[in-house]
Design a protein around this motif. Structure first.
Motif: not given
Length: 642
Positions: A352-380
């Protein structure tokens, strides 16, 4: 060759010379040339086969412990074929080169195999399994070669039967004395055998001492005098050790021999630091060199002792070592297998603790991804995978990924186990639908989660398919079932919403997951494989991952959570039976803009909203800034989407 070309004896075994040991073969001496092109590899291998009188050579994906994802030095099938998937068996004859793999890898294998190879799509109409192909395609008198160090005894038994059906003096021939023939082709380019140090698992997450586990396992010897534990995750679990020998899995190359009053860990001594040596001594465990395990097995057998071996996970060389000394093999399932699968309270707390750490990391990752796409960054795809890895690595207690991340954009998302290369990765932008399957190994547990997202406006078809997959996930998640229920009886619950729309998927619905160990763990599973009758038990962890994949439609969908089996509180207890249910370990938002709310029942809408409310409650304390804002938006009720 020192191998005598002698037919098998009446018991039709792969016969091994008395000095053979199930150790990692030495890497050929420096300077040995390595074949590089597909054609060159096959030409050199066929020359070696001719020298050793072999008409067909079987090359599996395994190491001596039959690990799902071996260390790079044992990736012989991958080196030979160019196919990088984790499951597959190659066969080479004088004029054919064949690869068998399952439905997860059909698309990937077709892309990666060169023209010299023929893809055998396992389970498809008109495609024989390998034993059937042997008995139906080779000529009477054919010699079939294999390395018994990397084949399970149970599989070798199937090959024996196939060869016997050929007739004409056909037999199986061991290549153990000559050395693995693929290694001779690989030459000095073959990676070294790993040599990292063992570490201790924190008692906080183990929940039971090694000495207690050993005592429990001694109670399950089933009339044997000793058991040899071969699977690397079982050795690690039994002795509360972790290692670094395999990619993405914290285990080390080792065996554990358990007798009624002693235990021995067979491992490279250089891997055992003082703290581990003290721990083992306190647990009543001696340490011996890795290569000595076969000699000790023979000695036990020579004393008339019976040895418990799980022939599904013990390599054929080990079984033959006992038989050659006139010992008795007790063929039974390895006792640590189910014991490890049923997690104790401490292991579940760690998960359970591992999944909470993982969930927090993925929230940070998805927030970054959506922001990077909105900013027009070149992503692959490759760059996104690297960024997701970095967010996980920033979490406390992160060891490594639990498998290489899958980031599949558009049609690449339809390749079930896709890997984006740095030079071949697809671009990701505002109109992309992306499947991201990833996981982490933490000091407290293992995670595996898939989310499919759209970075712009999904089409009605994409939303309809996504919602059908979501309905399947909910159907399995909310099930209640009696004790004794095997996973295959629940598989339909996840597929039914897709079937109603004429959709389906070609992989299993759920696999077991270890606690800080293998991301794919047995014996439990949820799939259409009715042969797996293992009942789901309290404390088992499984994935719930229905999906849909169609490259022609241009996308794939998978929604994956990990679940733990717990007791359900029911009004009745039919025939005194206990009933079970699932509770979620994974807490990562499911993209609401991909949900067609009109396809959901009121109960399913409530499930999504409740899941998101719980996810928000659990992860809010672990986030701040843009990631916290993203979490709050992503977990709004579905009514706010309509």
């Amino acid at each position: 060759s020192r191998m005598a070309r002698t037919p098998c004896l009446a018991r039709a075994r792969v016969m091994l010379a008395a000095g053979d040991a199930p150790a990692a073969p030495e890497v050929p001496a420096a300077g040995a040339a390595s074949a590089t092109t597909p054609a060159d590899k096959l030409a050199r291998l066929r020359a070696l086969m001719a020298t050793h009188g072999i008409d067909a050579l079987i090359v599996p994906s395994d190491d001596p412990h039959l690990s799902e994802c071996p260390a790079p030095c044992f990736n012989r099938r991958e080196y030979l074929t160019g196919f990088t998937g984790s499951a597959g068996t190659a066969v080479v004859t004088a004029d054919k080169a064949l690869l068998w793999t399952d439905g997860r890898y059909f698309i990937q294998a077709a892309m990666e195999l060169s023209d010299e190879w023929t893809l055998m799509r396992s389970g498809q109409p008109g495609v024989p399994d390998l034993p059937t192909w042997i008995s139906g395609s080779l000529s009477p008198g054919a010699v079939v070669g294999l390395d018994p160090l990397v084949h399970p005894e149970a599989t070798v038994a199937q090959y024996r039967g196939a060869v016997e059906r050929l007739g004409g003096g056909s037999f199986l021939k061991s290549t153990a004395e000559a050395g693995n023939l693929v290694d001779l082709v690989w030459g000095d380019a073959r990676p070294p055998v790993p040599g990292g140090s063992l570490t201790l698992l924190d008692n906080r997450w183990a929940g039971e001492s090694a000495s207690s586990k050993l005592d429990r396992m001694r109670g399950e010897l089933q009339g044997a005098d000793a058991m040899l534990v071969c699977a690397l995750d079982e050795v690690a679990w039994l002795l509360n050790l972790r290692g670094v020998d395999l990619p993405n899995t914290p285990v080390a190359y080792a065996y554990a021999l358990v007798t009624t009053d002693a235990a021995t860990l067979y491992v490279d001594n250089a891997k055992v630091p003082g703290s581990v040596l003290e721990h083992l001594a306190a647990s009543g465990v001696a340490v011996a060199p890795y290569d000595r395990v076969t000699d000790d097995l023979r000695a036990l057998a020579g004393e008339g002792k019976a040895v418990l071996l799980d022939t599904a996970c013990a390599n054929a060389a080990l079984v033959e070592a006992v038989a050659a000394a006139n010992g008795r093999v007790v063929q039974a399932r390895s006792p640590p297998l189910v014991a490890k699968a049923c997690k104790n309270d401490a292991e579940l707390a760690g998960m359970r603790e591992a999944h909470l750490r993982d969930g927090a990391a993925l929230c940070e990752a998805f927030a970054w991804l959506e922001g990077a796409v909105a900013a027009g960054e070149d992503l692959d795809e490759h760059a996104i995978g690297a960024k997701f890895r970095a967010f996980r690595a920033a979490q406390e207690g992160f060891w490594e990924e639990s498998f290489p991340i899958i980031v599949g954009c558009g049609p690449n998302g339809a390749i079930i186990h896709y890997r984006a290369g740095e030079d071949s990765a697809a671009k990701v932008g505002r109109e992309s639908m992306v499947l991201i399957d990833s996981g982490g190994q933490y000091d407290c547990g293992t995670t595996d989660v898939t989310r499919t997202i759209h970075l712009g406006e999904p089409t009605p078809t994409q939303k309809a398919v996504f919602t059908r997959v979501l309905k399947g996930n909910i159907g399995l998640d909310t099930s209640v079932f009696p004790e004794g229920t095997p996973g295959h009886t629940l598989d339909t619950l996840a597929r039914a919403p897709l079937w109603r729309a004429g959709l389906d998927y070609v992989h299993g619905t759920g696999h077991g997951v270890g606690a800080g160990l293998n991301v794919h763990e047995g014996p439990q599973s949820i799939s259409q494989r009715v042969a797996n009758t293992e009942p789901l038990k309290e404390g088992m962890v499984l994935s719930n991952e229905p999906g849909f994949y169609d490259a022609d439609m241009g996308f794939g969908v998978r929604i994956e959570n990990l679940l733990v089996v717990e007791r359900a509180h029911t009004d009745f207890a039919f025939h005194g039976k206990s009933f079970f249910r699932f509770t979620q370990l994974t807490h990562v938002p499911i993209q609401r803009s991909l949900v067609d709310v009109d396809l959901l029942t009121p109960e399913e809408v409530a499930w999504v909203d409740d899941y998101h409310a719980r996810t928000r409650e659990l992860l809010e304390p672990r986030l701040e800034g843009a990631a916290l804002d993203w979490l709050r938006r992503a977990t709004e009720p579905l009514a706010a989407t309509a």
